[in-house]
Write a protein that holds these residues in place. Structure first.
Motif, PDB file in Angstrom:
ATOM      1  N   TYR B  51      -3.740   6.410   3.712  1.00  0.00           N
ATOM      2  CA  TYR B  51      -3.301   5.574   2.611  1.00  0.00           C
ATOM      3  C   TYR B  51      -2.046   5.436   2.140  1.00  0.00           C
ATOM      4  O   TYR B  51      -1.471   6.609   2.064  1.00  0.00           O
ATOM      5  CB  TYR B  51      -4.576   5.243   1.694  1.00  0.00           C
ATOM      6  CG  TYR B  51      -4.767   6.472   1.018  1.00  0.00           C
ATOM      7  CD1 TYR B  51      -4.012   6.901  -0.019  1.00  0.00           C
ATOM      8  CD2 TYR B  51      -5.825   7.376   1.234  1.00  0.00           C
ATOM      9  CE1 TYR B  51      -4.230   8.118  -0.658  1.00  0.00           C
ATOM     10  CE2 TYR B  51      -6.158   8.693   0.760  1.00  0.00           C
ATOM     11  CZ  TYR B  51      -5.385   8.960  -0.385  1.00  0.00           C
ATOM     12  OH  TYR B  51      -5.639  10.159  -1.092  1.00  0.00           O
ATOM     13  N   ASP B  52      -1.620   4.282   1.671  1.00  0.00           N
ATOM     14  CA  ASP B  52      -0.251   4.431   0.665  1.00  0.00           C
ATOM     15  C   ASP B  52      -0.855   4.092  -0.794  1.00  0.00           C
ATOM     16  O   ASP B  52      -1.994   4.143  -0.764  1.00  0.00           O
ATOM     17  CB  ASP B  52       0.812   3.666   1.250  1.00  0.00           C
ATOM     18  CG  ASP B  52       0.563   2.385   1.190  1.00  0.00           C
ATOM     19  OD1 ASP B  52      -0.452   1.535   0.610  1.00  0.00           O
ATOM     20  OD2 ASP B  52       1.450   1.462   1.513  1.00  0.00           O
ATOM     21  N   ALA B  53       0.033   3.494  -1.788  1.00  0.00           N
ATOM     22  CA  ALA B  53      -0.406   3.474  -3.046  1.00  0.00           C
ATOM     23  C   ALA B  53      -1.444   2.206  -2.918  1.00  0.00           C
ATOM     24  O   ALA B  53      -1.857   2.190  -4.058  1.00  0.00           O
ATOM     25  CB  ALA B  53       0.805   3.233  -3.812  1.00  0.00           C
ATOM     26  N   ILE B  54      -1.746   1.589  -2.100  1.00  0.00           N
ATOM     27  CA  ILE B  54      -2.146   0.338  -2.227  1.00  0.00           C
ATOM     28  C   ILE B  54      -3.280  -0.146  -1.222  1.00  0.00           C
ATOM     29  O   ILE B  54      -4.007  -1.087  -1.212  1.00  0.00           O
ATOM     30  CB  ILE B  54      -1.247  -0.927  -2.589  1.00  0.00           C
ATOM     31  CG1 ILE B  54      -1.654  -2.352  -3.140  1.00  0.00           C
ATOM     32  CG2 ILE B  54      -0.388  -1.154  -1.175  1.00  0.00           C
ATOM     33  CD1 ILE B  54      -0.755  -2.772  -3.959  1.00  0.00           C
ATOM     34  N   GLN B  55      -3.018   0.512   0.043  1.00  0.00           N
ATOM     35  CA  GLN B  55      -3.780   0.090   1.240  1.00  0.00           C
ATOM     36  C   GLN B  55      -4.535   1.324   1.808  1.00  0.00           C
ATOM     37  O   GLN B  55      -3.753   2.367   2.465  1.00  0.00           O
ATOM     38  CB  GLN B  55      -2.511  -0.321   2.082  1.00  0.00           C
ATOM     39  CG  GLN B  55      -3.106  -0.741   3.757  1.00  0.00           C
ATOM     40  CD  GLN B  55      -3.849  -1.904   3.768  1.00  0.00           C
ATOM     41  OE1 GLN B  55      -3.436  -2.948   3.585  1.00  0.00           O
ATOM     42  NE2 GLN B  55      -5.090  -1.784   4.045  1.00  0.00           N
ATOM     43  N   PHE B  56      -5.628   1.175   2.046  1.00  0.00           N
ATOM     44  CA  PHE B  56      -6.232   2.184   3.169  1.00  0.00           C
ATOM     45  C   PHE B  56      -6.324   1.872   4.486  1.00  0.00           C
ATOM     46  O   PHE B  56      -6.306   0.613   4.862  1.00  0.00           O
ATOM     47  CB  PHE B  56      -7.830   2.017   2.643  1.00  0.00           C
ATOM     48  CG  PHE B  56      -8.378   2.983   1.609  1.00  0.00           C
ATOM     49  CD1 PHE B  56      -8.459   4.405   1.976  1.00  0.00           C
ATOM     50  CD2 PHE B  56      -8.424   2.550   0.333  1.00  0.00           C
ATOM     51  CE1 PHE B  56      -8.659   5.250   0.776  1.00  0.00           C
ATOM     52  CE2 PHE B  56      -8.607   3.415  -0.773  1.00  0.00           C
ATOM     53  CZ  PHE B  56      -8.786   4.745  -0.623  1.00  0.00           C
ATOM     54  N   GLY B  57      -6.141   2.964   5.284  1.00  0.00           N
ATOM     55  CA  GLY B  57      -5.891   2.549   6.990  1.00  0.00           C
ATOM     56  C   GLY B  57      -6.819   3.611   7.594  1.00  0.00           C
ATOM     57  O   GLY B  57      -7.889   3.732   6.864  1.00  0.00           O
ATOM     58  N   VAL B  58      -6.548   3.642   8.628  1.00  0.00           N
ATOM     59  CA  VAL B  58      -7.488   4.496   9.552  1.00  0.00           C
ATOM     60  C   VAL B  58      -6.876   5.906   9.685  1.00  0.00           C
ATOM     61  O   VAL B  58      -5.835   6.523   9.467  1.00  0.00           O
ATOM     62  CB  VAL B  58      -7.232   3.962  11.154  1.00  0.00           C
ATOM     63  CG1 VAL B  58      -8.044   4.916  12.142  1.00  0.00           C
ATOM     64  CG2 VAL B  58      -7.626   2.458  11.112  1.00  0.00           C
ATOM     65  N   ALA B 100       0.460   3.124   5.938  1.00  0.00           N
ATOM     66  CA  ALA B 100      -1.029   3.398   6.014  1.00  0.00           C
ATOM     67  C   ALA B 100      -1.217   3.029   7.675  1.00  0.00           C
ATOM     68  O   ALA B 100      -0.789   2.097   8.098  1.00  0.00           O
ATOM     69  CB  ALA B 100      -1.911   2.416   5.442  1.00  0.00           C
ATOM     70  N   PRO B 101      -1.862   4.027   8.271  1.00  0.00           N
ATOM     71  CA  PRO B 101      -2.041   3.743   9.891  1.00  0.00           C
ATOM     72  C   PRO B 101      -2.923   2.540   9.942  1.00  0.00           C
ATOM     73  O   PRO B 101      -4.108   2.831   9.536  1.00  0.00           O
ATOM     74  CB  PRO B 101      -2.533   5.137  10.424  1.00  0.00           C
ATOM     75  CG  PRO B 101      -2.450   6.062   9.594  1.00  0.00           C
ATOM     76  CD  PRO B 101      -2.245   5.482   8.090  1.00  0.00           C
ATOM     77  N   MET B 102      -2.790   1.777  10.970  1.00  0.00           N
ATOM     78  CA  MET B 102      -3.615   0.505  11.360  1.00  0.00           C
ATOM     79  C   MET B 102      -4.471   0.971  12.485  1.00  0.00           C
ATOM     80  O   MET B 102      -5.350  -0.076  12.735  1.00  0.00           O
ATOM     81  CB  MET B 102      -3.043  -0.530  11.170  1.00  0.00           C
ATOM     82  CG  MET B 102      -2.350  -1.071   9.962  1.00  0.00           C
ATOM     83  SD  MET B 102      -3.453  -1.589   8.613  1.00  0.00           S
ATOM     84  CE  MET B 102      -3.492  -0.104   7.605  1.00  0.00           C
TER      85      MET B 102
END
Lengths: 485, 485
Positions: B51-58, B100-102
């Motif tokens: 994740y980054d400061a706002i988004q969860f990813g894979v 964030a990796p998608m």
């Protein structure tokens, strides 16, 4: 290296007009669609559009003077169907051959697209490509704003040409070049589609700036304006050797001065200007430095000038402060007169635009001087010493002197720059002139990536062919055959 | 619009760790080639890099912490052969999901590449991507220089992340964003080739800046430094309505002020900061404006502040000048505390980054306020009002509130910006968050050109997939069949 290899065919010097040329079918079509007034197709007219300030090219099949973006779309579409390349052109004051067609092409001369709006609240100007550079500041000044980029030709050059070459001038040391003032662009791509983009990801406008019309034709630009500095002060320093001049500049900058202009002229250059104008410049000096400091606080401006003065004196320089605005104007007239002064010595010149680390400047100037002396050509050096941007100029007469020898000397000068960690173009662009030298400046793998980018935006190679990127080397067939056998 | 369509799958909120994952073959290969110390492959470590400061990813297949450009080349090459995408990452303080990796990917976290050199004579810094933004100014300051770009997270964010998002901050109204300070880049392309380029034609570095690692991985940057202004002055103004605040800003700028910072907070935002810090900000105001003027001449700096003050009073504002540096610092602490203050209200937020013409700001703020009230979400607005850069923040709790509804509201906010002649991203980048909204902001033909550029530099789509550009619409088969029948 032959002129053909440099992409300069049919060579410097006028190509022979053929009388009684029938109109090219594309000229006929465009005349029908856009009207007489916007299309020039007589030979005498077309001959005027085959060169820029330094480079002769190929006579175009016709010249279109568009008045709207739609006119540009019409030209690009018709030219594509006819298989004729398109070359954009501003005032043709460029110094690298960017506007000279390198093969039969339709020239799109933007001089009638002169729309200009100033938005004081946003501190922006929206300019069509044919707007004369100086006009932007003239229109902005009543609102307390200016447009800083100041290529030497700013009284005649156009915004479109400046964008194509990412032009700079003396002020670029402190204020940056054309591209630093672009907030957004409208352009017509190779397929005739119109794109309007600001400088968000991906920065396509940034890619077009400096691309010399090889990736698209810019039809409008949103430019950033700034308030002018309230005070400017000028000094002139002369030195008995170039190294002392470069040292003084480095010492002044290290001491905290950010002059707005820092111009260098070598002895040959000063001599040429004196012969022309007789302004009383120090002919005996090996190096003359012309410096402006500017800002809103007079004490700071004078303080910075004092730092420069002290650095010059420490390096053995002779310093003269301009006592008045008139004296300052006269000194800058000297610098601005370099081009006409050189034109009196030889009818043509090859104007290089190298940039080297400032610390390397004394050695670079010395080596280039030696190359010039050895070659027998009349060579002068001047430039924006703050950035290490040097303009060695080879003056020559193509009727009596070998153009091949000029190019050979130019190439050797470029190699001096690269050997000293420099680059080929500070503010004039690559054009035809430095195209082959790109092989020395950019590694082959990176060149291939740049070629991929060009192919992506202009798959047919229809936009200003023969500029910026050198041709890919043909694969060695023998080698390839061996691999596959 | 579903989260899947937004490229957000597997959605906001933590993905479930699977215990006992065997190491991915690529993790094993990279560990063998680079050593244990540079490769994180345990699940607990990998979870921290999704994740980054706002988004969860894979969750990534592994995380590499390169120490040299060669390490990066190794990762890119191995990942390409394994068919695994590569996602670059700085401090992951980004606000658009860029890091964030998608999809399953190897994350390249640049935090160990912290090489930094200052060249005072050239006024340049050469920084590796892991250098913390603030460190550049800290290293430059003893030489009388600073690095102006000031994203809010500059104490934690990295130069590489700033380059990826072309980050800006309050100072960008006067001083510009990250890209304005880049003289050259080194980057590793999708094939693992290393390129070193300055910003000549074609401006590939400019293309990479803001591209969020989708066109290449930046491994070094040459940054321009400037002397800091000698004086700074601060004022705070409060207004009973947002329109009066925007009018005051426009009037001050039209009168000739160029404040270095011009920050706006709406009532909800001021309330959140007061709840958090209790600094005595005017809670009853509908709009609070925080202004710095700076420069080398104190009279000019104070004169500009007076212009702002007069404009605020004319618009009915209440003005308080900071009487000391300490008071000024306290006011700016209020602005910098917005993010933590909002974090106390709801655990997550969607932070928009729209830019609209300043004249449209009162109407835009009003419409967004109305959308927020109607939606029932807690919504605050603040931003860099000088550029019309507004950050509407939707605060939410993904355990109790619908993520779809958040995205729907975010999309409607984006459309308000576009309807008023605005754009989607001022300084945070596009990332995953605004990727779909690109369809509204950029016409389809231009989007296709941007996709062509992406494909040219990353044919396999291996670099940070799912960012910046929305997928091309699949052709409508029925339609195509009809045309060809």
């Amino acid at each position: 290296m032959t002129p053909e290899k440099l992409g300069l065919k049919p060579g410097w010097g006028p190509s022979k007009p053929r009388s009684g040329d029938p109109a090219h079918p594309l000229a006929a079509e465009l005349t029908r669609r856009l009207g007489d007034r916007k299309v020039l197709s007589s030979l005498s007219e077309r001959l005027n559009y085959r060169y820029d300030a330094i480079q002769f090219g190929v006579t175009p099949v016709c010249v279109v003077l568009p008045e709207t973006t739609e006119d540009v779309v019409t030209v690009v579409g018709a030219a594509r169907r006819a298989g004729v390349p398109v070359v954009g052109r501003g005032a043709a004051s460029g110094l690298s051959g960017g506007a000279a067609p390198m093969q039969e092409a339709v020239v799109v001369s933007f001089t009638r697209m002169t729309g200009l709006q100033i938005f004081p609240g946003r501190r922006e100007a929206v300019a069509q490509p044919g707007v004369i550079t100086l006009k932007v500041s003239e229109a902005a000044r009543p609102h307390g704003l200016i447009y800083p980029p100041d290529p030497a030709s700013f009284r005649t050059s156009t915004i479109g040409g400046n964008l194509g070459e990412n032009a700079g001038g003396p002020l670029c040391f402190k204020y940056g070049v054309t591209g630093d003032y672009v907030r957004g662009l409208e352009f017509v791509d190779a397929d005739g589609n119109v794109h309007v983009l600001d400088r968000n990801a991906y920065d396509l406008p940034g890619l077009l700036i400096g691309s010399e019309g090889t990736l698209g034709l810019i039809t409008s630009a949103t430019l950033r304006l700034t308030p002018p500095p309230r005070h400017t002060r000028t000094l002139l320093a002369s030195f008995t050797e170039v190294g002392a001049c470069a040292e003084a500049v480095s010492a002044a900058i290290a001491a905290g001065a950010v002059p707005s202009k820092l111009e260098f002229m070598d002895r040959a250059c000063v001599g040429a200007v004196e012969d022309y104008l007789g302004l009383g410049l120090p002919r005996a000096a090996e190096a003359v430095l012309l410096v402006d400091t500017d800002g809103d606080d007079l004490d700071t401006v004078q303080g910075e000038l004092s730092l420069v003065e002290a650095a010059c004196r420490s390096s053995g320089g002779d310093v003269r402060r301009a006592g008045s605005d008139a004296e300052s104007a006269a000194l800058w007239q000297a610098r601005r007169s370099v081009s006409p002064a050189l034109g009196r010595i030889r009818p043509q010149r090859m104007n290089e635009d190298i940039v080297v680390p400032r610390s390397a400047l004394p050695e670079v100037v010395r080596q280039i001087r030696a190359l010039g002396d050895e070659s027998g050509f009349h060579l002068v050096q001047f430039g924006h010493i703050g950035d290490g941007n040097l303009h060695p100029n080879i003056l020559f007469d193509p009727r009596r002197e070998s153009v091949d020898a000029v190019h050979d000397l130019a190439h050797r000068i470029a190699l001096v720059a690269i050997r000293h960690g420099g680059v080929l173009s500070g503010e004039h662009g690559i054009g035809t002139m430095k195209r082959e030298f790109m092989r020395d400046a950019v590694d082959p793998v990176t060149l291939d990536v740049l070629r991929d980018v060009k192919r992506t935006l202009d798959p047919a190679g229809a936009l200003n062919p023969g500029k910026v990127l050198p041709e890919a080397e043909a694969p060695e067939t023998g080698e390839a055959a061996r691999v596959h056998s």
